[in-house]
Design a protein around this motif. Sequence first.
Motif, PDB file in Angstrom:
ATOM      1  N   CYS A 137       0.856  -1.181   0.000  1.00 44.23           N
ATOM      2  CA  CYS A 137       0.000   0.000   0.000  1.00 44.23           C
ATOM      3  C   CYS A 137       0.888   1.225   0.000  1.00 44.23           C
ATOM      4  O   CYS A 137       2.105   1.139   0.237  1.00 44.23           O
ATOM      5  CB  CYS A 137      -0.921   0.031   1.230  1.00 44.23           C
ATOM      6  SG  CYS A 137      -0.029   0.156   2.804  1.00 44.23           S
ATOM      7  N   ALA A 147      -2.778   5.967   8.821  1.00 42.29           N
ATOM      8  CA  ALA A 147      -2.831   4.507   8.721  1.00 42.29           C
ATOM      9  C   ALA A 147      -4.226   3.989   9.075  1.00 42.29           C
ATOM     10  O   ALA A 147      -4.745   3.075   8.419  1.00 42.29           O
ATOM     11  CB  ALA A 147      -1.778   3.880   9.627  1.00 42.29           C
ATOM     12  N   TYR A 151      -6.619   1.867   6.511  1.00 41.18           N
ATOM     13  CA  TYR A 151      -7.136   0.548   6.887  1.00 41.18           C
ATOM     14  C   TYR A 151      -8.654   0.495   6.692  1.00 41.18           C
ATOM     15  O   TYR A 151      -9.191  -0.458   6.115  1.00 41.18           O
ATOM     16  CB  TYR A 151      -6.768   0.247   8.334  1.00 41.18           C
ATOM     17  CG  TYR A 151      -7.148  -1.145   8.801  1.00 41.18           C
ATOM     18  CD1 TYR A 151      -6.249  -2.196   8.698  1.00 41.18           C
ATOM     19  CD2 TYR A 151      -8.405  -1.403   9.350  1.00 41.18           C
ATOM     20  CE1 TYR A 151      -6.589  -3.476   9.127  1.00 41.18           C
ATOM     21  CE2 TYR A 151      -8.752  -2.677   9.779  1.00 41.18           C
ATOM     22  CZ  TYR A 151      -7.836  -3.711   9.667  1.00 41.18           C
ATOM     23  OH  TYR A 151      -8.171  -4.974  10.094  1.00 41.18           O
ATOM     24  N   ARG A 152      -9.340   1.550   7.150  1.00 43.26           N
ATOM     25  CA  ARG A 152     -10.797   1.582   7.020  1.00 43.26           C
ATOM     26  C   ARG A 152     -11.220   1.690   5.553  1.00 43.26           C
ATOM     27  O   ARG A 152     -12.217   1.091   5.132  1.00 43.26           O
ATOM     28  CB  ARG A 152     -11.370   2.742   7.839  1.00 43.26           C
ATOM     29  CG  ARG A 152     -11.354   2.474   9.352  1.00 43.26           C
ATOM     30  CD  ARG A 152     -12.138   3.523  10.102  1.00 43.26           C
ATOM     31  NE  ARG A 152     -11.402   4.769  10.217  1.00 43.26           N
ATOM     32  CZ  ARG A 152     -10.613   5.073  11.250  1.00 43.26           C
ATOM     33  NH1 ARG A 152     -10.451   4.214  12.235  1.00 43.26           N
ATOM     34  NH2 ARG A 152      -9.993   6.234  11.299  1.00 43.26           N
ATOM     35  N   HIS A 155     -10.451  -1.926   3.951  1.00 41.49           N
ATOM     36  CA  HIS A 155     -11.331  -2.975   4.464  1.00 41.49           C
ATOM     37  C   HIS A 155     -12.807  -2.653   4.266  1.00 41.49           C
ATOM     38  O   HIS A 155     -13.610  -3.544   3.971  1.00 41.49           O
ATOM     39  CB  HIS A 155     -11.030  -3.234   5.940  1.00 41.49           C
ATOM     40  CG  HIS A 155      -9.818  -4.074   6.152  1.00 41.49           C
ATOM     41  ND1 HIS A 155      -9.879  -5.423   6.395  1.00 41.49           N
ATOM     42  CD2 HIS A 155      -8.490  -3.756   6.125  1.00 41.49           C
ATOM     43  CE1 HIS A 155      -8.648  -5.911   6.522  1.00 41.49           C
ATOM     44  NE2 HIS A 155      -7.794  -4.924   6.356  1.00 41.49           N
ATOM     45  N   ARG A 190       0.490  -6.377   4.535  1.00 38.61           N
ATOM     46  CA  ARG A 190       0.150  -5.251   5.393  1.00 38.61           C
ATOM     47  C   ARG A 190      -1.336  -5.215   5.735  1.00 38.61           C
ATOM     48  O   ARG A 190      -1.716  -5.013   6.889  1.00 38.61           O
ATOM     49  CB  ARG A 190       0.545  -3.930   4.717  1.00 38.61           C
ATOM     50  CG  ARG A 190       2.045  -3.760   4.517  1.00 38.61           C
ATOM     51  CD  ARG A 190       2.349  -2.409   3.882  1.00 38.61           C
ATOM     52  NE  ARG A 190       3.773  -2.233   3.617  1.00 38.61           N
ATOM     53  CZ  ARG A 190       4.308  -1.178   3.028  1.00 38.61           C
ATOM     54  NH1 ARG A 190       3.519  -0.178   2.633  1.00 38.61           N
ATOM     55  NH2 ARG A 190       5.607  -1.102   2.822  1.00 38.61           N
ATOM     56  N   LEU A 191      -2.173  -5.409   4.730  1.00 39.84           N
ATOM     57  CA  LEU A 191      -3.605  -5.192   4.913  1.00 39.84           C
ATOM     58  C   LEU A 191      -4.435  -6.461   4.834  1.00 39.84           C
ATOM     59  O   LEU A 191      -5.591  -6.468   5.239  1.00 39.84           O
ATOM     60  CB  LEU A 191      -4.101  -4.208   3.843  1.00 39.84           C
ATOM     61  CG  LEU A 191      -3.685  -2.753   4.090  1.00 39.84           C
ATOM     62  CD1 LEU A 191      -3.644  -1.980   2.780  1.00 39.84           C
ATOM     63  CD2 LEU A 191      -4.634  -2.091   5.075  1.00 39.84           C
ATOM     64  N   ARG A 195      -4.991  -9.148   9.093  1.00 37.84           N
ATOM     65  CA  ARG A 195      -4.344  -8.129   9.922  1.00 37.84           C
ATOM     66  C   ARG A 195      -5.381  -7.256  10.631  1.00 37.84           C
ATOM     67  O   ARG A 195      -6.370  -6.838  10.044  1.00 37.84           O
ATOM     68  CB  ARG A 195      -3.459  -7.224   9.062  1.00 37.84           C
ATOM     69  CG  ARG A 195      -2.244  -7.904   8.457  1.00 37.84           C
ATOM     70  CD  ARG A 195      -1.159  -8.112   9.476  1.00 37.84           C
ATOM     71  NE  ARG A 195       0.085  -8.549   8.847  1.00 37.84           N
ATOM     72  CZ  ARG A 195       1.124  -9.041   9.518  1.00 37.84           C
ATOM     73  NH1 ARG A 195       1.050  -9.142  10.852  1.00 37.84           N
ATOM     74  NH2 ARG A 195       2.210  -9.411   8.885  1.00 37.84           N
ATOM     75  N   LEU A 197      -6.340  -3.648  12.766  1.00 33.16           N
ATOM     76  CA  LEU A 197      -5.972  -2.243  12.653  1.00 33.16           C
ATOM     77  C   LEU A 197      -4.709  -1.954  13.450  1.00 33.16           C
ATOM     78  O   LEU A 197      -3.805  -1.260  12.981  1.00 33.16           O
ATOM     79  CB  LEU A 197      -7.122  -1.358  13.130  1.00 33.16           C
ATOM     80  CG  LEU A 197      -6.817   0.137  13.275  1.00 33.16           C
ATOM     81  CD1 LEU A 197      -6.336   0.735  11.964  1.00 33.16           C
ATOM     82  CD2 LEU A 197      -8.058   0.877  13.792  1.00 33.16           C
ATOM     83  N   PHE A 200      -1.688  -3.193  11.613  1.00 29.96           N
ATOM     84  CA  PHE A 200      -1.378  -2.363  10.461  1.00 29.96           C
ATOM     85  C   PHE A 200      -0.730  -1.049  10.892  1.00 29.96           C
ATOM     86  O   PHE A 200       0.258  -0.602  10.286  1.00 29.96           O
ATOM     87  CB  PHE A 200      -2.650  -2.089   9.654  1.00 29.96           C
ATOM     88  CG  PHE A 200      -2.425  -1.215   8.451  1.00 29.96           C
ATOM     89  CD1 PHE A 200      -1.631  -1.639   7.401  1.00 29.96           C
ATOM     90  CD2 PHE A 200      -3.029   0.035   8.369  1.00 29.96           C
ATOM     91  CE1 PHE A 200      -1.424  -0.833   6.287  1.00 29.96           C
ATOM     92  CE2 PHE A 200      -2.832   0.850   7.268  1.00 29.96           C
ATOM     93  CZ  PHE A 200      -2.025   0.410   6.222  1.00 29.96           C
ATOM     94  N   GLU A 201      -1.260  -0.427  11.909  1.00 28.26           N
ATOM     95  CA  GLU A 201      -0.673   0.823  12.389  1.00 28.26           C
ATOM     96  C   GLU A 201       0.766   0.599  12.848  1.00 28.26           C
ATOM     97  O   GLU A 201       1.650   1.449  12.609  1.00 28.26           O
ATOM     98  CB  GLU A 201      -1.513   1.400  13.525  1.00 28.26           C
ATOM     99  CG  GLU A 201      -2.848   1.962  13.066  1.00 28.26           C
ATOM    100  CD  GLU A 201      -3.645   2.544  14.208  1.00 28.26           C
ATOM    101  OE1 GLU A 201      -4.085   3.708  14.086  1.00 28.26           O
ATOM    102  OE2 GLU A 201      -3.843   1.855  15.227  1.00 28.26           O
TER     103      GLU A 201
END
Length: 249
Positions: A137, A147, A151-152, A155, A190-191, A195, A197, A200-201
């Motif tokens: 990403c 981040a 993620y939001r 996803h 990563r995503l 994974r 949140l 990922f952060e």
Amino acid sequence: MIFRQLFEPLSSTFTYLLGCEATGQAVLIDPVVNSIDRDLAELQRLGLTLACTLDTHLHADHITGALHLKERTGCRIAAPAMERLPCVDIGVVEGVPLPVGSLAIQALHTPGHTDSHFAYLLGERVFTGDALLIDGCGRTDFQNGSAAELYRSVHGKLFALPDEQLVYPGHDYQGRQVSSIGQEKARNPRLGQGRTLAEFEQIMAGLKLPYPKFIDHALPGNRLCGVCPDDLPEQMQAYCGRMTESPQG
């Protein structure tokens, strides 16, 4: 639909040409200023008229070809409305399709890499810009990136698409051209792979990436829809010059 994936090797940027077979109208997603001759030649070869350019976000690693393409073809410039750029003719917002001939491009606001980042959905393809790359990403540490927001976005919007949806990213640095939503959900380190949140952060906070080498020149130029700065260092002149070779993906 007529479709071409074009690759600019200096910044490893993909430009996407989408054409309407019924009307001959076309759009270029994320054109690069040093590859506009290639893009115009491809449009001519296919017998297409450029209706508009369309950027996914305000780029930090290259300068868009939008303004120069408008000057040479009379096309319109489309970009996220949130940027409020005076040079933009069509402000893109989520929920309002962008028509190109008989094509209707759906805009998905996918913030995180930048706060005004958009992905574009058309048929079996989604053009994800820097929000979702193949097995990766975009970074989230500048241009109001976040981040948690990325993620939001991925996803909640991109991973909500069908698994068979083809993913065409804004860049790839390893010679890959296309993925799918299902593949990214299963393999993206990563995503994907379940994974959380928090994970990922932590991954993004630990990247410790260097300051982007072209950002101080690219952002002012892109706020003007593609003006090359006068103070560009000699070692970066190729970012705005005519590229003699630009392989197609």
